[in-house]
Design an enzyme around this catalytic site. Structure first.
Site, PDB file in Angstrom:
ATOM      1  N   CYS A  32      54.396  38.795  37.789  1.00 18.78           N
ATOM      2  CA  CYS A  32      53.689  37.192  36.861  1.00 18.78           C
ATOM      3  C   CYS A  32      52.343  37.663  36.720  1.00 18.78           C
ATOM      4  CB  CYS A  32      55.053  36.258  36.957  1.00 18.78           C
ATOM      5  SG  CYS A  32      54.525  35.875  38.936  1.00 18.78           S
ATOM      6  N   HIS A 315      53.657  31.467  40.654  1.00 15.69           N
ATOM      7  CA  HIS A 315      53.941  31.735  39.159  1.00 15.69           C
ATOM      8  C   HIS A 315      52.949  31.538  38.918  1.00 15.69           C
ATOM      9  CE1 HIS A 315      57.097  33.645  36.304  1.00 15.69           C
ATOM     10  NE2 HIS A 315      56.906  32.504  35.677  1.00 15.69           N
TER      11      HIS A 315
END
EC number: 3.4.19.12
Length: 371
Positions: A32, A315
């Site tokens: 990510c 994330h």
């Protein structure tokens, strides 16, 4: 993504920009950090245009060697030439090349998006510089073989170490590079020593309940050098107390600001994430610059967001402004958001908050000439 893609198309309706593509990226196990930065760079229009131009002019070269830049250009070309307007693309070749080239990105551990951005831009610069030098050498070889009389008398001036190094200015420099000037004023003789240094992004220290403007002011604030930090003044020929400050001598076309959200805490013996609320405006006026750039105005077009409470896990997602619409990219998922939603990523005004989505890297585009 089919349903999400059609939902995005429905949301934009007739306003879907002509020729634009909105594609999510597949996640290959903690990639990510890479996906969020690549989305920001894809919607950095000057960068995308130059990379696609590079792809077009190089795809005819049969023996072209694969590198990180050719993989990135290939990915951008894949997106822009999709028949569908929305969907998902797997940036597999790019991620494989990245891991092959740099062991830092090989593990499945949480990586730093800013480190990746730095590495990628510097890698692209290196490739462009090597290619520019190779082209120059080819031209020299062909011109010298066709006109030997030109070199009969040897070089006109001796070169240092036999090499004359001229800095190559690539299109990456034209887009992202700015110049800082480091001014040091001796408090005894008042002589000012100025040293220039280039930057592709600015890393700013942050404070609780602050703003980008105040962080930039702190970055350019005057610092007094004394005690062990005294400055060696060439005029006084000795160590002297001095005042030092950093100014922006030449603002870049695309200003990338990295907020230092990860701080090493001595007492903890580890890094800690600072979830501080730092307001980043949609329109930014850059002051503290050297003449003739008094104030340069910038517009925010992308934000890489770190989601999570600590530095070693979490994330990354990105917010992107495209054709006056704000979009939210979370790996495979792409959705439209209201402009007002951007402020929910400023950070938390209290230390322990349920909101862990914080702006980490900001991309601003100059609204006027910066040259």
């Amino acid at each position: 993504m089919g349903a999400a893609g059609s939902k995005l198309e429905k949301a934009l309706g007739d306003q879907f920009p002509e020729g634009e593509r909105y594609f999510g990226f597949e996640n290959f196990g903690n990639t990510c950090y890479c996906n969020s930065v690549l989305q920001a760079l894809y919607f950095c229009v000057p960068f995308r245009e130059q990379l696609l131009e590079y792809y077009t002019s190089n795809k005819s070269v049969a023996d072209a060697e694969e590198n990180l830049m050719t993989c990135l250009a290939d990915l951008f070309s894949q997106i822009s030439s999709q028949k569908k307007k929305t969907g998902v693309i797997a940036p597999k070749r790019f991620v494989q090349r990245l891991k092959k080239q740099n062991e830092l990105f090989r593990s499945y551990m949480h990586q730093d998006a800013h480190e990746f951005l730095n590495y990628l831009l510097n890698e692209v610069v290196d490739i462009l510089e090597k290619e520019a030098k190779a082209t120059k050498t080819e031209h020299k070889t062909s011109s010298s073989s066709s006109s030997p009389e030109k070199i009969a008398n040897g070089p006109k001036a001796p070169l240092a170490n036999g090499v004359h190094k001229e800095p190559v200015v690539t299109w990456v420099h034209n887009i992202f590079q700015g110049i800082l000037t480091n001014e040091t004023r001796c408090l005894r003789c008042e002589t000012v020593t100025a040293r220039d240094e280039t930057f592709l992004d600015l890393s700013l220290d942050i404070e609780q309940n602050s703003s980008i403007t105040s962080c930039l002011k702190n970055f350019s604030s005057t610092e007094t050098l004394h005690s062990e930090d005294k400055f060696f003044c060439d005029k006084c020929c000795s160590l002297q107390e001095a005042q030092k400050r950093m100014k922006i001598k030449k603002p870049p076309h695309i200003l990338v600001i990295h907020l230092k959200r990860f701080k090493y805490m001595e007492q903890l013996g580890r890094y800690k994430k600072l979830s501080y609320r730092v307001v980043f405006p949609l329109e930014l006026k850059l002051s503290n610059t050297v003449e003739p750039y008094t104030d340069v105005e910038y517009s925010l077009f992308a934000v890489v967001v770190h989601v999570g409470s600590g530095p070693n896990h979490g994330h990354y997602v990105s917010l992107v402004k495209s054709h006056n619409h704000w979009l939210f990219f979370d790996d495979e998922n792409v959705e439209m958001i209201e402009e007002s939603a951007v402020q929910t990523f400023f950070g938390s005004s209290q230390e322990y908050s349920s909101n862990t989505d914080h702006g980490y890297i900001l991309f601003y585009e100059s609204l006027g000439p910066t040259k």
